[in-house]
Scaffold this motif. Sequence first.
Motif, short mmCIF file in Angstrom:
data_model
loop_
_atom_site.label_atom_id
_atom_site.label_comp_id
_atom_site.label_asym_id
_atom_site.label_seq_id
_atom_site.Cartn_x
_atom_site.Cartn_y
_atom_site.Cartn_z
N GLU A 295 14.05 9.82 -0.94
CA GLU A 295 13.29 9.43 0.25
C GLU A 295 13.38 7.93 0.61
N PRO A 296 13.50 7.02 -0.38
CA PRO A 296 13.59 5.60 0.03
C PRO A 296 14.79 5.31 0.93
N ASN A 297 15.79 6.21 0.94
CA ASN A 297 16.97 6.00 1.78
C ASN A 297 16.81 6.55 3.20
N LEU A 298 15.67 7.17 3.46
CA LEU A 298 15.42 7.71 4.81
C LEU A 298 15.23 6.58 5.81
N SER B 1 1.38 9.62 5.44
CA SER B 1 1.25 9.57 3.98
C SER B 1 0.91 8.15 3.54
N ILE B 2 -0.13 8.03 2.74
CA ILE B 2 -0.47 6.70 2.22
C ILE B 2 -0.32 6.77 0.70
N PHE B 3 0.84 6.38 0.23
CA PHE B 3 1.09 6.20 -1.20
C PHE B 3 2.43 5.52 -1.36
N PHE B 4 2.75 5.27 -2.57
CA PHE B 4 3.83 4.34 -2.85
C PHE B 4 5.15 5.02 -3.21
N SER C 123 7.17 1.58 3.64
CA SER C 123 6.17 0.61 3.20
C SER C 123 6.46 0.19 1.76
N ASN C 124 6.24 -1.09 1.48
CA ASN C 124 6.47 -1.60 0.13
C ASN C 124 5.20 -1.72 -0.69
N SER C 125 4.06 -1.37 -0.08
CA SER C 125 2.80 -1.47 -0.82
C SER C 125 1.80 -0.51 -0.20
N MET C 126 0.70 -0.26 -0.90
CA MET C 126 -0.36 0.57 -0.35
C MET C 126 -0.94 -0.08 0.91
N GLU C 127 -1.08 -1.41 0.87
CA GLU C 127 -1.62 -2.13 2.04
C GLU C 127 -0.78 -1.84 3.28
N LYS D 59 -1.79 0.18 6.65
CA LYS D 59 -1.69 -0.46 7.96
C LYS D 59 -0.87 0.42 8.92
N HIS D 60 0.24 0.97 8.43
CA HIS D 60 1.05 1.89 9.25
C HIS D 60 0.19 3.04 9.75
N ALA D 61 -0.61 3.62 8.84
CA ALA D 61 -1.44 4.78 9.20
C ALA D 61 -2.43 4.41 10.31
N LYS D 62 -3.05 3.23 10.19
CA LYS D 62 -4.02 2.81 11.21
C LYS D 62 -3.32 2.58 12.56
#
Length: 437
Positions: free
Chosen positions: A93-96, A146-149, A155-159, A163-166
């Motif tokens: 998934e990181p390559n998506l 999805s909010i996780f790492f 995203s590179n962090s939970m923060e 933020k993306h989700a909001k």
Amino acid sequence: MDLVIDGRWIYYPLSGEVINNGRIVIEEKKIIYSGPRGKESDKKAGHEYYNFEKGLVIPGLINAHTHIPMTLQRGISENKSLQTWLQHIWSIEPNLLPEDAYWGTMLGIAEMLAGGTIGFNDQYFYSDQIARAIHETGIKAVLAPSIFFAGNPESNSMEEAFKHAKNVHDKWNGNNNRLYVAFGPHAPYTVGKEWFQTIANEARDRGTNIHTHLNETEYEVNESQKTHSLRPIEWMDKIGVLETINSAAHCVHLSQAERDLLKKYRVNVLHCPKSNAKIGTGIADTPRLLKENINVCLATDGQASNNKLDMFEEMSFEALIHKAVYKDPTVVTSTEVVRMATCNAQTLFPKNCYSGTLLENTRADLTVLDLDSPGTTPVIDPVSHLCYAIGREQVVMTIIDGSIVYQNGKFLTLDITKVKNEAQRVTNRLLETTSSD
Ligand SMILES: [Zn+2]
């Protein structure tokens, strides 16, 4: 477009009633008449008219738990336990790329529309691209970014994920009155207490809710007991977030105390029988959940663990598997199973967005099946056929909010050749950039 749809049979899952020679009249996205053909519902000038002489009309189906861009990973990881499977998926998934998610979603939407599914409840990354595909194609959805790492490509962090989700909620919630945004902390074991509470508070403040994975494997339950001295759902209650969870995927391994909590907080259980069987996690005891008045909605899960978005196959599997497990053919009925894919899914959406009933004054979401085929003849009980004889190849028309989006093999809101070509192209690139397992 105002429509008159005449069907040989119309099925109302809420009452379990089938009527012969029925009619549905649609105006301004709503069903204004639904019942027997009669003079009170005579065809009006200006209405487009369709008569399905061997047609069974049912509510459009809802797929209650998906990771829609995972169409690109259909068949990528087989014969693995959940933890091993997840490690494999999280290495890909990181390559998506964002455009991959868009094409994966378009392909998934095409598969669903052709299979009579008019909406889905999703949890994945790149929700902005998923939302764009929903906007263009006319399908209904609740998206929970999805909010996780682990495996997160955007995203590179939970923060950052939060933020993306909001941002996705700000931009897309309520779009066309058919796209809504929730929050998707992946699972208790990947998110943790502080973040779960932060996300739950944000969901409360915004008047939305949470879509997560709960009690999918015995391993997860055992780990929770070791770490928190509580089972996952008990722990969710203890940290004060369970009341914000509207969508709980899987719930395969539950205690009585956990079932009581699901009932108390009216959590919708998203049941993925084929995915659970394929990954070998067990089978959720839905006859017991139904008996205890817990709402169950049916779902496929992502295509890397199913590998189809086929709600007819899911209904068939669901109708059979509990009979085998219980050694009792009475434990679940066809009517109960069809409800899981239709009217039970009402509560996944904001009020009046989806009814799954075909009743008057509800949004016009319909699927028409042509039963004029060898495998669906004779028609003795259309409801039995829905679980045991009909396949998605019988779908001849899919209508969402009064608009025809699929008809006789043709997609009216997307270019299927382009979607298939682009999906194969981005998958080829994804495989090239991922080292083989
Ligand atoms: Zn899932």
